[in-house]
Design a protein around this motif. Structure first.
Motif, short mmCIF file in Angstrom:
data_model
loop_
_atom_site.label_atom_id
_atom_site.label_comp_id
_atom_site.label_asym_id
_atom_site.label_seq_id
_atom_site.Cartn_x
_atom_site.Cartn_y
_atom_site.Cartn_z
N VAL A 192 52.75 -24.08 11.97
CA VAL A 192 54.17 -24.71 12.24
C VAL A 192 53.94 -25.98 13.02
O VAL A 192 52.86 -26.24 13.87
N THR A 193 54.85 -26.86 12.79
CA THR A 193 54.70 -28.26 13.30
C THR A 193 56.13 -28.68 13.75
O THR A 193 57.08 -28.35 12.87
N ASP A 194 56.47 -29.25 14.69
CA ASP A 194 57.61 -29.86 15.09
C ASP A 194 58.10 -30.64 13.92
O ASP A 194 57.68 -31.41 13.29
N VAL A 195 59.44 -30.50 13.54
CA VAL A 195 59.99 -31.25 12.59
C VAL A 195 60.17 -32.58 12.62
O VAL A 195 60.30 -33.30 11.85
N GLY A 196 59.74 -33.24 13.88
CA GLY A 196 59.89 -34.75 14.03
C GLY A 196 58.33 -35.26 13.88
O GLY A 196 58.22 -36.38 13.71
N ASN A 197 57.35 -34.33 13.61
CA ASN A 197 55.96 -34.63 13.54
C ASN A 197 55.63 -34.85 11.92
O ASN A 197 54.82 -34.06 11.47
N VAL A 198 56.13 -36.07 11.41
CA VAL A 198 55.95 -36.16 10.04
C VAL A 198 54.49 -36.29 9.66
O VAL A 198 53.83 -35.97 8.53
N ARG A 199 53.68 -36.87 10.62
CA ARG A 199 52.25 -37.20 10.25
C ARG A 199 51.66 -35.58 10.00
O ARG A 199 50.75 -35.64 9.07
N SER A 200 51.80 -34.91 10.90
CA SER A 200 51.29 -33.58 10.95
C SER A 200 51.55 -32.70 9.42
O SER A 200 50.69 -32.09 8.93
N GLN A 201 52.70 -32.86 9.10
CA GLN A 201 53.35 -32.46 7.95
C GLN A 201 52.86 -33.07 6.73
O GLN A 201 52.30 -32.05 6.05
N ARG A 202 52.48 -34.31 6.71
CA ARG A 202 51.65 -34.83 5.71
C ARG A 202 50.45 -34.28 5.59
O ARG A 202 49.96 -34.15 4.48
N ALA A 203 49.63 -34.31 6.79
CA ALA A 203 48.44 -33.70 6.63
C ALA A 203 48.21 -32.32 5.79
O ALA A 203 47.19 -31.91 5.18
N LEU A 204 49.13 -31.41 6.37
CA LEU A 204 49.23 -29.89 5.91
C LEU A 204 49.58 -30.17 4.28
O LEU A 204 48.91 -29.30 3.58
N GLU A 205 50.38 -31.09 3.89
CA GLU A 205 51.14 -31.10 2.37
C GLU A 205 49.65 -31.60 1.62
O GLU A 205 49.41 -31.23 0.56
N LYS A 206 49.03 -32.39 2.36
CA LYS A 206 47.97 -33.16 1.50
C LYS A 206 46.80 -32.09 1.37
O LYS A 206 45.97 -32.02 0.23
N ALA A 207 46.60 -31.12 2.33
CA ALA A 207 45.71 -30.04 2.08
C ALA A 207 46.12 -28.88 1.07
O ALA A 207 45.53 -27.68 1.05
N GLY A 208 47.25 -28.79 0.50
CA GLY A 208 48.02 -28.09 -0.60
C GLY A 208 48.78 -26.96 0.10
O GLY A 208 49.23 -26.03 -0.44
N PHE A 209 49.15 -27.17 1.51
CA PHE A 209 50.20 -26.26 2.21
C PHE A 209 51.59 -26.55 1.68
O PHE A 209 52.20 -27.49 1.10
N GLN A 210 52.27 -25.44 1.51
CA GLN A 210 53.64 -25.33 0.79
C GLN A 210 54.67 -25.20 2.24
O GLN A 210 54.45 -24.20 2.86
N ARG A 211 55.67 -26.08 2.40
CA ARG A 211 56.69 -26.20 3.28
C ARG A 211 57.67 -25.21 2.77
O ARG A 211 58.08 -25.10 1.65
#
Length: 403
Positions: free
Chosen positions: A348-367
């Motif tokens: 889980v990551t704060d909705v405003g933390n776009v960079r952390s979300q990109r890191a998860l998505e680049k690693a194959g995580f699904q939102r």
């Protein structure tokens, strides 16, 4: 054809009361029905003694477990239980989970909806500071989903393989009722009022937070654009205390982690000794062989190891270099083999933390969705909770390439 919805007659108004051992026969009436327990973890009871034992061992010690009654007759049960924090690497908002079941003969009459409304009102009244009441319903249980929606809960997303029911991982729809739903005058959530993004899973800040004025940093970034950082994972030990201090003593990194900041080397040694060494899965994130951060996987004990939380942090000088996304890819490439039975890794990551979300998505995580009032920013006032984006990686998902 959709069932006709009938409201209970006035003389059979829905009420909630505490259970007693004398309710064993009534509980057995629905707990022995395969239709009622279809979407529950346990199998249908075969004997009244099983229902009696369940009341004695589970219901009576429970923090909030009530019988759903029509008149004097118990026709179902409903419970509210405080949840654990949001994750190992972030502080969870005060929240609780809701569960319920109703005898089959009373389905489609509005009994469950009324009971859920009453339980929700009681939970927020009896537990001051409660920010979030959540409930999950199986994706194949639309009746339960309708109950929650009619009771005012908001659908947030589908969490893949979130629970194991009778040996089968199941996708669940997450719903929530937050304190502001009950008060239209509530002020906007804190995350909309601040300029900095909250970082639960660390990869770095937004562009404005990058140390662009640091010439040495810029030179290193230009070099890595051509070569890329050499990232590896290994256990973190007491010999790494000086490198550990580089991020564990940095307020910019630690301000949003649950662990306290280490102001002295002695505190860092104590944290490694007391927390890291005994951790089920904790690794140093290394660049060119030197620790520059940490990544951890914490299995949830009440799920039998099926589900675990991912958290990470990096030294400030290594933000924005792709180190976190590389480390996360390495984690998913090995953790499912190293933790037998693990089926779902979530973050889980704060909705405003776009960079952390990109890191998860680049690693194959699904939102999967946004969980409302799920995390608390350090220093926030009482009841001020922020929304979190939830991601997952399943053991059946294709592993992302490391390059």
């Amino acid at each position: 054809m959709e069932q006709q919805r009938r409201e209970p007659a006035p003389e059979t108004e829905v009420t909630l009361r505490e259970f007693t051992e004398a309710d064993a026969e009534a509980l057995f009436a629905w707990a022995s029905d395969p239709r009622v327990v279809l979407f529950q973890r346990r199998e249908a009871y075969a004997r009244v003694d099983e229902a009696r034992r369940y009341i004695l061992d589970h219901v009576l010690p429970h923090p909030w477990y009530r019988a759903i009654c029509l008149g004097a007759v118990a026709v179902g049960s409903i419970s509210v239980k405080p949840c654990c924090p949001a994750g190992e690497e972030g502080e969870g908002a005060p929240r609780a989970s809701l569960g319920y079941r109703v005898a089959h003969g009373h389905w489609g009459r509005g009994v469950a909806t009324r009971a859920v409304r009453m339980a929700a009102a009681a939970a927020f009244a009896e537990w001051p500071g409660l920010a979030r009441l959540e409930a999950v319903a199986d994706v194949e249980n639309p009746a339960s989903q309708r109950v929650l929606e009619k009771a005012g809960f908001v659908r947030e997303g589908v969490l893949r393989r979130f629970v194991v029911l009778k040996g089968r991982p199941r996708d669940m729809v997450m719903f929530s009722l937050v304190d502001s739903d009950r008060d239209e005058r509530a002020k906007p959530k804190l995350l909309l009022q601040v300029k900095e993004p909250f970082e639960l899973n660390k990869e770095g800040r937004r562009g404005a937070m990058d140390p662009d004025g640091d010439a040495r940093h810029q030179q290193r970034r230009r070099q890595e654009e051509e070569e890329g950082p050499v990232v590896s994972l290994r256990p973190l030990g007491l010999a790494d205390v000086d490198d550990f201090m580089a991020w564990a003593s940095d307020e910019r990194v630690m301000r949003h982690l649950k662990r306290p900041m280490c102001a002295t080397r002695e505190q860092a040694v104590a944290q490694i000794r007391d927390t890291v060494l005994g951790h089920p899965w904790f690794r140093a994130v290394c660049v060119a062989g030197r620790p520059v951060g940490q990544v951890s996987v914490w299995p949830y004990p009440d799920d039998g190891g099926h589900r675990a939380n991912l958290g990470y942090a990096l030294a400030h000088d290594h933000w924005g270099r792709g180190v976190a996304s590389t480390a996360i890819r390495m984690v998913v490439g090995r953790v499912f083999e190293e933790l037998p039975g693990l089926g779902r890794l979530e973050a889980v990551t704060d909705v405003g933390n776009v960079r952390s979300q990109r890191a998860l998505e680049k690693a194959g995580f699904q939102r999967e969705g946004v969980l409302r009032s799920y995390i608390v920013r350090p220093g926030a006032g009482a009841g001020e909770a922020g929304d979190a984006a939830v991601y997952s990686f399943l053991s059946s998902d294709p592993r992302p390439p490391l390059a």
